[in-house]
Design an enzyme around this catalytic site. Sequence first.
Site, short mmCIF file in Angstrom:
data_model
loop_
_atom_site.label_atom_id
_atom_site.label_comp_id
_atom_site.label_asym_id
_atom_site.label_seq_id
_atom_site.Cartn_x
_atom_site.Cartn_y
_atom_site.Cartn_z
CE LYS A 53 -6.56 4.18 -14.62
NZ LYS A 53 -5.89 3.97 -13.19
CD GLN A 97 -3.55 4.84 -11.06
OE1 GLN A 97 -4.65 4.94 -11.52
NE2 GLN A 97 -2.65 3.70 -11.33
CG ASP A 120 -10.53 1.40 -9.12
OD1 ASP A 120 -10.18 0.83 -10.07
OD2 ASP A 120 -9.89 2.33 -8.51
#
Length: 304
Positions: A53, A97, A120
Amino acid sequence: MMAKLIDGRAIAEKVYVDLRRETAELKAQGVTPGLAVILVGDDAASRAYVRSKDKMCRELGLHSVKLELPASTTQSELLARVEEFNRDSSIHGILVQSPPPEHIDEAAIVRALDPRKDVDGFHPENVAKLVLEDASGFVPCTALGVQRLLLESEIAISGAHIVVLGRSLIVGKPLALLLMQKNKNGNATVTVVHSRSRSLPQITRSADVVVAAIGRAEFLKADHIHEGAVVIDVGINRVEDAASERGYRLVGDVAFDEVSKKASAITPVPGGVGPMTIAMLMANTVKAARQLGSGGSPEPTKGD
Ligand code: GUN
């Protein structure tokens, strides 16, 4: 006949062409989209995702902050870091994460995120916006990526029967909501099946499109689909493989060899959904920057 391969890398590249242009426009207005990724602990797979990422942000010219915290990080230390990024006007997207270590209350961390920076799409406000079909919200990246793969591959969604295998908050649920939305990129008839579903093969066999997101290696077999169905494989599973240098190989949730002989189109693993997930994270970050604008730091929310 062998199914057509849906090339996630090539489609992700198309997304990046648009994002580069949009990033340049934002930069000309004095806004460099910024993404903060927080990793707690040292899970090898998570570390690899976070690295890719960060790398992709840099390739696109986005501002990237990668914060790696030890597994011993407490809930309140992590909340404090999230708060810092909430207030940081150079950061438009924040991602923690998953999965964090067991002592972390992940739902509480997600609720602490400024929803306008929740790239997200896990915050309750963004989940609600997806249900309400409010386009200002953020949709989880993998679900968005699957929809985009179908659209770019010109596979009909409207009116199609799409069966989603799996009901996770990250993929199954948001994808079902997205594909049933009342707009030109939705209008599907969606069925969600899961580990407790009765007559699962009967249901998947009636699908025009099957999306496998059940987290079980090579679960979907040729018997589960009808001839000519489209199969999207969201799974990434490690299976032991003594012949491989690493001692394992990556397989999806689909038994690729047999299913690809019966499907009309199929995504490979790797190189299918995976690259799209990162592309959609970048797209959500650029969207967050656009929506927050150069004002940067959001208005204080109630309770601040
Ligand atoms: N772990 C696996 N997939 C995801 C994702 O989409 N977002 C986050 N934050 N963690 C993940």
